[in-house]
Structure formats: structure tokens, C-alpha cells
Write an enzyme that holds these catalytic residues in place. Structure first.
Site: not given
Ligand code: GRF
Length: 199
Positions: A15, A17, A93, A96, A110, A112
Site C-alpha cells: 500500500g 500508493n 490486484m 472487478l 486507479n 497503473h
Molecule cells: C505499483 O506498481 C502500482 O502501480 C501497482 O501496484 C504496485 C504496488 O503498489 N498498481 P503499492 O505499493 O501497493 O501501492
């Protein structure tokens, strides 16, 4: 000040992001986090969100097997209880169903890890390297029924270096994700859906 815009965030792992989004929603930011939920009860991001005082929920997708609708019905319970105005997918991941995305149409984002429309789906960095691309990056977009396909809110680019492998490239793109997603969410929460790429 009117009630803040309510943001729920879905994660599957660490998490990073999500953390940048949560930490960005302070002061005069129009939104506040109201829930962080995961399809994996062991997702490291759940503890990090809880440390920040954000309500968390976990709905393990595995007992539902291939029944996506049943998993989503279980996920919707804590999600709808949080009354989100905006739903952010951040390292989430699971695919949906169109029914789920339709429920949040126009208010689900989202991030990506590619310059869409290039490299929808998985293993984006390896595919860019294999193609001999000289630039990679990340995209924040609105989520629609089509995978990785909705209107783009912003992109950030990263030069690919000759010595890069997928891991080194992913690490540099992730830094750009952490700048791009909070910037896009803040504009989106303020009602601005125009695309704005990071310099
Ligand atoms: C990141 O590369 C994001 O772009 C993808 O999942 C990876 C890990 O994201 N969707 P996070 O560190 O869990 O936010």
C-alpha cells in the site's frame, strides 16, 4: 467548510500508493480517507493505514474461489458502510466485474504502472524493456468496465536506462506514482477531471 469528500482505498499489498494518498488528505485538501480495505487480510498496508487512524477492513477473496460476484458482495458491505464519494484502487490486484465498476462509475480511480494505452495488464516494466522502449511511466485513470482503459487523469514518465531491469525500473516508476496519484486525486476531489501530466 462543507463536509469533506469521502475517499475509500482498495489495496492488496504494502500500500505505498495508499499511504501517499492518505498522507496527502490533510489541511485544505477537499477529501479525507474514510476506509482502507483489502482482499488480503495479511496486506501490510492495513496496519499502516490503521496506524494513521484510518478505518480498515479485509475480505479474503480466496474462500470465494472463482465467484467474483460473491467476493464483491462481501467487499461491498464495509465499503458501502463507509459511504465513499470516491474509490481509489492502489495496488489492488483483483479484476472487478462490470457490475462493480458500474456502481462506482465516474468516481473510481486507479493507478497503473505504464503509459496507457501501452501495456494494459501485468508485467508492464518487463514488457517495456523487452520492446526496447526508451521511456516508461505510470497512469492515473478513471476505472471503467474495460481493464486499464478509462479516461486518463494524468501520467508521469521515466526514462529507461540501458542497465535497467524490471525491478530497477519499477522502483523509479513507483517514486513517480507517489507524486502523480495524490496530485490527480486532489484535482478529482475538487471536481477537476482534466488531464494533467507531471513534468
Ligand atoms: C505499483 O506498481 C502500482 O502501480 C501497482 O501496484 C504496485 C504496488 O503498489 N498498481 P503499492 O505499493 O501497493 O501501492
Amino acid at each position: 467548510m462543507s463536509a469533506p469528500t469521502r475517499v475509500a482505498i482498495l489495496i492488496s499489498g504494502g500500500g505505498s500508493n495508499m499511504l501517499r494518498l492518505v498522507d496527502s488528505m490533510t489541511g485544505d485538501h477537499p477529501a479525507r480517507p474514510v476506509l482502507v480495505a483489502s482482499n488480503d487480510p495479511a496486506a501490510g498496508g492495513l496496519a499502516r493505514a490503521a496506524e494513521r487512524g484510518v478505518p480498515v477492513a479485509a475480505v479474503d477473496h480466496r474462500p470465494f474461489g472463482r465467484d467474483r460476484a460473491a467476493f464483491e458482495a462481501a467487499l461491498l458491505e464495509p465499503l458501502l458502510a463507509a459511504r465513499p464519494d470516491i474509490l481509489c484502487l492502489a495496488g489492488f490486484m483483483r479484476i472487478l466485474t462490470p457490475e462493480f465498476t458500474q456502481r462506482f462509475a465516474g468516481r473510481m480511480l486507479n493507478i497503473h504502472p505504464s503509459l496507457l494505452p501501452k501495456y494494459r495488464g501485468l508485467h508492464t516494466h518487463q514488457r517495456a524493456l523487452d520492446a526496447g522502449d526508451d521511456v516508461a511511466g505510470c497512469t492515473v485513470h478513471e476505472v471503467t468496465a474495460e481493464l486499464d482503459d478509462g479516461p486518463i487523469l494524468g501520467q508521469a514518465r521515466v526514462a529507461i536506462r540501458p542497465e535497467d531491469d524490471a525491478d530497477s525500473l519499477a522502483a523509479r516508476v513507483l517514486v513517480r506514482e507517489h507524486a502523480l496519484y495524490p496530485a490527480c486525486l486532489r484535482r478529482f476531489a475538487a471536481g477537476d477531471r482534466a488531464r494533467r501530466d507531471l513534468p
